[in-house]
Design a protein around this motif. Structure first.
Motif, PDB file in Angstrom:
ATOM      1  N   GLY A 133      11.432  21.350  17.557  1.00  6.26           N
ATOM      2  CA  GLY A 133      10.138  21.589  18.224  1.00  6.26           C
ATOM      3  C   GLY A 133      10.333  22.125  19.629  1.00  6.26           C
ATOM      4  N   ILE A 134      11.259  21.512  20.374  1.00  5.81           N
ATOM      5  CA  ILE A 134      11.496  21.972  21.754  1.00  5.81           C
ATOM      6  C   ILE A 134      12.017  23.409  21.737  1.00  5.81           C
ATOM      7  CG2 ILE A 134      12.983  21.623  23.788  1.00  5.81           C
ATOM      8  CD1 ILE A 134      12.699  18.603  23.324  1.00  5.81           C
ATOM      9  N   ARG A 135      12.891  23.669  20.787  1.00  7.88           N
ATOM     10  CA  ARG A 135      13.442  25.029  20.691  1.00  7.88           C
ATOM     11  C   ARG A 135      12.321  26.043  20.416  1.00  7.88           C
ATOM     12  NH1 ARG A 135      18.233  27.084  16.620  1.00  7.88           N
ATOM     13  NH2 ARG A 135      17.745  29.292  16.873  1.00  7.88           N
ATOM     14  N   LEU A 136      11.431  25.713  19.491  1.00  5.38           N
ATOM     15  CA  LEU A 136      10.325  26.630  19.186  1.00  5.38           C
ATOM     16  C   LEU A 136       9.416  26.817  20.401  1.00  5.38           C
ATOM     17  CD1 LEU A 136       9.015  25.739  15.604  1.00  5.38           C
ATOM     18  CD2 LEU A 136      10.013  27.895  16.379  1.00  5.38           C
ATOM     19  N   VAL A 144      -3.017  29.085  19.202  1.00  4.54           N
ATOM     20  CA  VAL A 144      -2.055  28.767  18.150  1.00  4.54           C
ATOM     21  C   VAL A 144      -1.467  27.399  18.443  1.00  4.54           C
ATOM     22  CG1 VAL A 144       0.258  29.331  17.294  1.00  4.54           C
ATOM     23  CG2 VAL A 144      -1.467  31.124  17.509  1.00  4.54           C
ATOM     24  N   LYS A 145      -1.579  26.491  17.461  1.00  2.49           N
ATOM     25  CA  LYS A 145      -0.999  25.161  17.626  1.00  2.49           C
ATOM     26  C   LYS A 145       0.092  24.990  16.583  1.00  2.49           C
ATOM     27  CE  LYS A 145      -5.235  23.209  19.445  1.00  2.49           C
ATOM     28  NZ  LYS A 145      -6.256  22.171  19.326  1.00  2.49           N
ATOM     29  N   MET A 146       1.144  24.276  16.980  1.00  6.89           N
ATOM     30  CA  MET A 146       2.267  24.139  16.069  1.00  6.89           C
ATOM     31  C   MET A 146       2.718  22.684  16.005  1.00  6.89           C
ATOM     32  SD  MET A 146       4.320  27.523  17.321  1.00  6.89           S
ATOM     33  CE  MET A 146       5.578  27.380  16.105  1.00  6.89           C
ATOM     34  N   ALA A 147       3.490  22.372  14.994  1.00 11.65           N
ATOM     35  CA  ALA A 147       4.026  21.014  14.896  1.00 11.65           C
ATOM     36  C   ALA A 147       5.296  21.024  14.064  1.00 11.65           C
ATOM     37  CB  ALA A 147       2.991  20.088  14.256  1.00 11.65           C
ATOM     38  N   VAL A 148       6.180  20.082  14.377  1.00 11.21           N
ATOM     39  CA  VAL A 148       7.389  19.906  13.553  1.00 11.21           C
ATOM     40  C   VAL A 148       7.498  18.420  13.177  1.00 11.21           C
ATOM     41  CG1 VAL A 148       9.894  20.179  13.396  1.00 11.21           C
ATOM     42  CG2 VAL A 148       8.557  21.756  14.825  1.00 11.21           C
ATOM     43  N   SER A 149       7.540  18.154  11.890  1.00  8.84           N
ATOM     44  CA  SER A 149       7.728  16.778  11.410  1.00  8.84           C
ATOM     45  C   SER A 149       9.123  16.668  10.805  1.00  8.84           C
ATOM     46  CB  SER A 149       6.704  16.431  10.322  1.00  8.84           C
ATOM     47  OG  SER A 149       5.395  16.591  10.822  1.00  8.84           O
ATOM     48  N   GLY A 150       9.729  15.488  10.958  1.00  9.84           N
ATOM     49  CA  GLY A 150      11.131  15.340  10.534  1.00  9.84           C
ATOM     50  C   GLY A 150      11.297  15.091   9.054  1.00  9.84           C
ATOM     51  N   HIS A 156      10.147  26.584  23.547  1.00 11.74           N
ATOM     52  CA  HIS A 156      10.798  27.473  24.533  1.00 11.74           C
ATOM     53  C   HIS A 156      10.734  28.921  24.068  1.00 11.74           C
ATOM     54  CE1 HIS A 156      12.427  25.047  27.755  1.00 11.74           C
ATOM     55  NE2 HIS A 156      12.781  24.105  26.886  1.00 11.74           N
ATOM     56  N   ALA A 157      10.966  29.130  22.758  1.00 10.05           N
ATOM     57  CA  ALA A 157      11.011  30.515  22.247  1.00 10.05           C
ATOM     58  C   ALA A 157       9.649  31.196  22.311  1.00 10.05           C
ATOM     59  CB  ALA A 157      11.526  30.524  20.813  1.00 10.05           C
ATOM     60  N   LEU A 158       8.578  30.404  22.298  1.00 10.28           N
ATOM     61  CA  LEU A 158       7.241  31.011  22.191  1.00 10.28           C
ATOM     62  C   LEU A 158       6.383  30.789  23.424  1.00 10.28           C
ATOM     63  CD1 LEU A 158       6.729  29.984  18.497  1.00 10.28           C
ATOM     64  CD2 LEU A 158       6.711  32.319  19.360  1.00 10.28           C
ATOM     65  N   GLU A 159       6.955  30.196  24.447  1.00 13.08           N
ATOM     66  CA  GLU A 159       6.186  29.880  25.655  1.00 13.08           C
ATOM     67  C   GLU A 159       5.598  31.161  26.277  1.00 13.08           C
ATOM     68  OE1 GLU A 159       8.625  28.148  28.675  1.00 13.08           O
ATOM     69  OE2 GLU A 159       6.884  27.452  29.816  1.00 13.08           O
ATOM     70  N   GLY A 160       4.310  31.118  26.554  1.00 12.32           N
ATOM     71  CA  GLY A 160       3.659  32.247  27.243  1.00 12.32           C
ATOM     72  C   GLY A 160       3.143  33.321  26.309  1.00 12.32           C
ATOM     73  N   LEU A 161       3.186  33.065  24.993  1.00 13.64           N
ATOM     74  CA  LEU A 161       2.788  34.108  24.041  1.00 13.64           C
ATOM     75  C   LEU A 161       1.265  34.201  23.928  1.00 13.64           C
ATOM     76  CD1 LEU A 161       3.912  36.125  21.906  1.00 13.64           C
ATOM     77  CD2 LEU A 161       3.498  34.335  20.206  1.00 13.64           C
ATOM     78  N   ASP A 162       0.737  35.389  24.195  1.00 11.58           N
ATOM     79  CA  ASP A 162      -0.694  35.649  23.977  1.00 11.58           C
ATOM     80  C   ASP A 162      -0.908  35.922  22.498  1.00 11.58           C
ATOM     81  OD1 ASP A 162      -1.744  35.430  26.469  1.00 11.58           O
ATOM     82  OD2 ASP A 162      -1.426  37.534  26.984  1.00 11.58           O
ATOM     83  N   THR A 163      -1.948  35.378  21.939  1.00 11.82           N
ATOM     84  CA  THR A 163      -2.221  35.553  20.517  1.00 11.82           C
ATOM     85  C   THR A 163      -3.714  35.859  20.345  1.00 11.82           C
ATOM     86  OG1 THR A 163      -2.242  33.133  20.511  1.00 11.82           O
ATOM     87  CG2 THR A 163      -0.337  34.171  19.528  1.00 11.82           C
ATOM     88  N   PRO A 164      -4.135  36.330  19.159  1.00 12.39           N
ATOM     89  CA  PRO A 164      -5.560  36.655  18.999  1.00 12.39           C
ATOM     90  C   PRO A 164      -6.460  35.440  19.214  1.00 12.39           C
ATOM     91  CG  PRO A 164      -4.273  37.634  17.247  1.00 12.39           C
ATOM     92  CD  PRO A 164      -3.338  36.745  17.991  1.00 12.39           C
ATOM     93  N   GLU A 180      16.787  29.956  11.166  1.00 13.58           N
ATOM     94  CA  GLU A 180      15.839  30.617  10.250  1.00 13.58           C
ATOM     95  C   GLU A 180      14.404  30.176  10.537  1.00 13.58           C
ATOM     96  OE1 GLU A 180      17.693  31.225   5.950  1.00 13.58           O
ATOM     97  OE2 GLU A 180      18.338  29.330   6.855  1.00 13.58           O
ATOM     98  N   VAL A 181      14.240  28.896  10.884  1.00 13.62           N
ATOM     99  CA  VAL A 181      12.888  28.425  11.234  1.00 13.62           C
ATOM    100  C   VAL A 181      12.351  29.285  12.369  1.00 13.62           C
ATOM    101  CG1 VAL A 181      11.569  26.551  12.309  1.00 13.62           C
ATOM    102  CG2 VAL A 181      13.233  26.020  10.514  1.00 13.62           C
ATOM    103  N   GLU A 182      13.203  29.479  13.378  1.00 10.05           N
ATOM    104  CA  GLU A 182      12.748  30.252  14.539  1.00 10.05           C
ATOM    105  C   GLU A 182      12.417  31.687  14.132  1.00 10.05           C
ATOM    106  OE1 GLU A 182      14.881  29.861  18.309  1.00 10.05           O
ATOM    107  OE2 GLU A 182      14.512  32.001  18.657  1.00 10.05           O
TER     108      GLU A 182
END
Ligand SMILES: Cc1cc2nc3c(=O)[nH]c(=O)nc-3n(C[C@H](O)[C@H](O)[C@H](O)COP(=O)(O)OP(=O)(O)OC[C@H]3O[C@@H](n4cnc5c(N)ncnc54)[C@H](O)[C@@H]3O)c2cc1C
Ligand code: SF4
Length: 801
Positions: free
Chosen positions: A648-651, A664-670, A653-661, A718-720
């Motif tokens: 989740g933290i990796r995602l 966008v909310k995301m989640a990672v469950s173990g 960081h990878a998507l921070e600041g992204l403008d979208t239409p 691959e998730v990223e």
């Protein structure tokens, strides 16, 4: 053997001539074009849009380098021709190059005039003719405050509008009592004057400049009545002078321009002249449409194709100032021998005037509504009568109901594109015979809408008329346009539009300033399509996005700093607590997305709060990637199969600041117990034995939607890659304000999966998203470190005297 055709001057007429020759006589001439400017031929008309920031200069070239190369055309830029050796059929440039010709064309255009007053050549005094002038003005506007434009004609007003848009205080000094007096009558001139004042441009009428003062640089302009107007920049827009010196020095007959006959022949055999430097029947034209008509005659003559002689043109003027619709054509001055129709609508600021001589329409002025301008131009050319105007629904009882243009009812030989002289018949024929299906294809095939672009909506109407593909209202971007989101995005790509105002201008927005629905959408689209070139337009953003905080019911703001994956530490918590105390934050709340919300912050405290927090924005206010919620995963949970927190933290960081239409909310469950509620997120990840399942298009809001299963992958890499590719695919294809849930339903999960399963495409989507984000800078830290931006948050207290 091919003959040698040398063209002097590389402006609009020269470029068009070369284009026509390679079209109609591809193997007849070896063409050389020699131009004094640094650039290949460019669209000079658009300079006003470049100045006002609505068009990027890189899009101005009429033809790119490759085109000249492909057609074997030799081009010399930055070369001034200084001698014509007519006997030897040679020309020579300042740099010492010689070119021999069989046919020579002078297309040297005009130069801007300066009024001969003391101080006319002081630094800071300039004219407005070339791209270089335009760039100098833009530079100066960044550093200086006050501009005076001498001349209230078309060019002067476009310069004034551009400088005003760049933030300068602008005064137009005009020597007579009517603005654009050569194109407008007194009534229209007064309406225009009032509108310019409304836009913040000062206008000094009947004002004659007597001197320009300054020690080392212009400081003020002095008028004949003794007034002095402060100026750091003075633009003289007082007329043009055809460039005839070269012709004159070699003995070619010159009057005010280079004298030509009905086939653009000069007094010298094998020497022709075309464009603004040419004088035909005592007239020199200063706009493009007539020049292109001349070019057409000359090209055919050079190609030895039978052609009718040039009989002169109807001059047509359209002002390119946003918020002002002004058009005039032909001879509109009324006198004892004319009959005049006038319509004045003071409520809607509309004025129109039609002048008839011997019952034939000779001239028109339209102010406030120029929808029918192309139609009027055609009717003047045809010598239409009053009855013709009534029949066309342009005047009389039916005129109001015809306020929506009915290009379908025009005659086939009516001209739709005034600049390029393209008729309705030509467009219809091209659509039918070549199966054209977009306005851009029509532009490429016929030239219609290529120059000033004002006929684009008419061309679109003809396309709809032939193909029957009506643009449904529900798909329209908003009431300011008939175009769909998809058509607008396509136009942004094909026209290289980088600014919100470019789009509205180019696509003939009905409301030139747009509305709260289209402005944010356009701001998103231009930056999505051109991440490296388009600038953000804060004025096109909604208030929360402009202030980077969520406005609350009581006018205070909420501040949600980013806490990656919802994982914080004692140091961060201490900082948040200190800030809450220092700024008397009335409520601290844990959000549904596992973040901390400071509620009740005053606007003027926002920059200081951000500075003290030293954390980045959580974008809780934006159409953007918001949060990645995580469960504790393998790190602590006994059921965990994957490291949910790490992924989740990796995602995040990878998507921070992204403008979208949309947000966008995301989640990672173990594990499939799904404690982070991944299946109601836009992008949800669930750890499984040996990998991760990805879900997309979920929504937990007012209309709950379970996310669709997209793919099972093995690694976090691959998730990223899949998450990034999915989001970029969504960014590029969804309509602004469309959540992933609606979009996934509309497009279909199979289609999305099929697209992203193509490795090459998936990698490319993910890479485009990374490229976009490589330019991101945290808005809070940017504002904190910029005095000017900080000031925007200050409350201005007006002190009583
Ligand atoms: C800001 C602005 C806005 C305008 N808006 C409109 C509009 O809305 N609608 C419209 O129809 N028209 C408009 N015009 C006018 C239009 O741009 C001109 O009519 C058109 O560009 C003239 O084309 P041309 O080829 O004759 O001359 P130009 O485009 O001026 O080209 C002539 C070229 O020849 C070069 N040259 C001159 N002498 C030599 C030499 N000795 N050796 C080598 N090169 C030489 C010049 O440097 C120049 O590059 C506008 C003009 C300006 C400046
Ligand atoms: S989703 Fe699975 S791993 Fe995560 S907290 Fe719940 S049970 Fe534990």
């Amino acid at each position: 053997m091919m003959k040698r055709l040398v063209i002097i001057g590389h402006g609009m007429a020269a470029t068009r001539l070369a284009e026509r020759i390679v079209d109609i006589a591809p193997n007849m001439y070896e063409i050389s074009i020699i131009g004094e400017e640094r650039f290949l031929g460019y669209d000079r008309i658009q300079l006003s849009h470049v100045l006002s920031g609505n068009v990027n200069p890189t899009g101005l070239l009429l033809k790119d380098e490759q085109w000249y190369h492909d057609h074997g055309i030799t081009v010399k830029t930055h070369h001034k021709v200084i001698e014509l050796h007519l006997k030897d059929k040679k020309i020579r440039t300042e740099q010492g190059f010689e070119f021999a010709y069989d046919e020579l064309v002078l297309a040297t255009g005009s130069s801007a005039l300066r009024i001969p007053v003391p101080g006319a050549h002081l630094p800071g005094v300039m004219t407005f003719r070339s791209l270089d002038d335009c760039e100098t003005m833009i530079q100066m506007a960044r550093q200086q405050r006050n501009a005076v434009v001498i001349g209230g004609g078309l060019l002067g007003l476009e310069a004034a509008h551009g400088l005003n848009a760049l933030g300068m205080n602008v005064t137009v000094v005009h020597a007579v009592s009517t603005l654009m007096e050569r194109q407008l009558d007194w009534h229209a001139g007064k309406l225009l004057e009032r509108e310019l004042r409304n836009q913040g441009i000062e206008v000094a009428m009947d004002a004659k400049t007597t001197a320009i003062h300054g020690d080392h640089h212009v400081e003020f302009v002095e008028l004949s009545d003794g007034r002095r107007i402060q100026a750091d920049l003075v633009v003289m827009a007082v007329g043009i002078k055809p460039n005839v010196d070269l012709a004159k020095a070699s003995g070619i007959v010159v009057n005010r321009g280079i004298v030509v006959d009905d086939f653009m022949r000069t007094s010298e055999a094998h020497v022709w002249a075309v464009g603004e430097c040419a004088e035909h029947a005592g007239v020199i034209y200063g706009i493009v449409a007539p020049l292109y008509e001349q070019v057409e005659v000359l090209a055919k003559k050079l190609a030895q194709i039978p052609v009718e002689s040039y009989k002169g043109s109807v001059p047509v003027t359209k002002l390119k100032v946003s918020g002002v619709e002004v058009f005039s054509a032909g001879d509109f001055q009324d006198d004892d021998h004319s009959n005049t129709l006038v319509m004045m609508d003071g409520l809607r600021n509309r004025y129109k005037k039609a002048v008839f001589r011997q019952k034939q329409l000779t001239g028109v002025i339209l102010y406030g509504d120029t929808t029918h301008s192309a139609r009027y131009s055609s009717l003047i050319r045809q010598g239409a009568t009053w009855e013709d105007l009534e029949k066309a629904g342009l005047w009389g009882d039916k005129a109001e109901s015809a306020s929506v243009s009915t290009v379908e009812t025009w005659n086939n030989d009516d001209i739709v594109c005034g600049c390029m002289g393209v008729t309705k018949g030509t467009i219809l024929n091209a659509i039918k015979t070549k199966g054209l299906s977009s306005v851009d294809e029509i532009r490429l095939n016929t030239g219609a809408s290529r120059s000033c672009g004002s006929c684009r909506s008419l061309v679109g109407q003809l396309l709809t008329y032939v193909t029957g593909n009506q643009v449904e209202d529900s798909n329209r971007l908003c009431a300011c346009t008939d175009l769909t989101h998809e058509m607008v995005v396509e136009a942004i790509r094909s026209y290289h539009l980088y600014q919100v105002h470019d789009v509205m201008k180019q696509l003939k927005w009905k409301n030139s300033e747009g509305c709260s629905k289209c402005r944010p959408a356009l701001n998103y689209y231009v930056r999505m399509v051109w991440p490296a070139k388009a600038d953000d337009d804060p004025q096109s953003r909604l208030v929360n996005e402009r202030l980077h905080a969520n406005i609350q019911r009581d006018g205070t703001f909420s501040v949600v700093p980013r806490i990656y994956g919802g994982v914080t530490n004692s140091e961060q918590l201490r900082k948040i607590a200190d800030v809450a105390d220092k700024y008397h934050v009335p409520m601290i709340k844990i959000t549904g997305g596992q973040r901390i919300d400071l509620l009740g912050v005053r606007k003027e405290d926002l920059p200081a709060v951000w500075e003290d927090l030293g954390m980045t924005s959580g974008y809780a206010y934006g159409k953007a990637m918001r949060t990645v919620k995580t469960c504790v995963g393998t790190e602590f949970c006994r059921f965990g199969t994957q490291d949910a927190i790490g992924a989740g933290i990796r995602l995040e960081h990878a998507l921070e600041g992204l403008d979208t239409p949309h947000k966008v909310k995301m989640a990672v469950s173990g594990c499939p117990r799904n404690c982070a509620e991944s299946t109601v997120k836009d992008v949800g990840v669930i750890g499984v034995e040996g990998g991760f399942d990805l879900f997309v298009g979920g929504n937990g809001g007012a209309k709950v939607r379970a996310a669709d299963f997209l793919i099972r992958v093995r690694t976090e890499d691959e998730v990223e890659e899949w998450a990034l590719a999915f989001l970029q695919y969504y960014r590029e294809n969804a309509r602004y304000m469309e959540r992933t849930a609606t979009w996934v339903e509309r497009v279909g999960i199979e289609e999305i999966r099929k697209t992203l399963e193509n490795t090459e495409q998936r990698v490319a989507y993910a890479q485009r998203l990374r490229d976009t984000l490589s330019r991101w800078r945290d808005p809070w830290q940017r504002i904190v470190s910029t005095d000017e931006e900080r000031r925007y948050f200050q409350t201005v207290h007006i002190q009583p005297f």
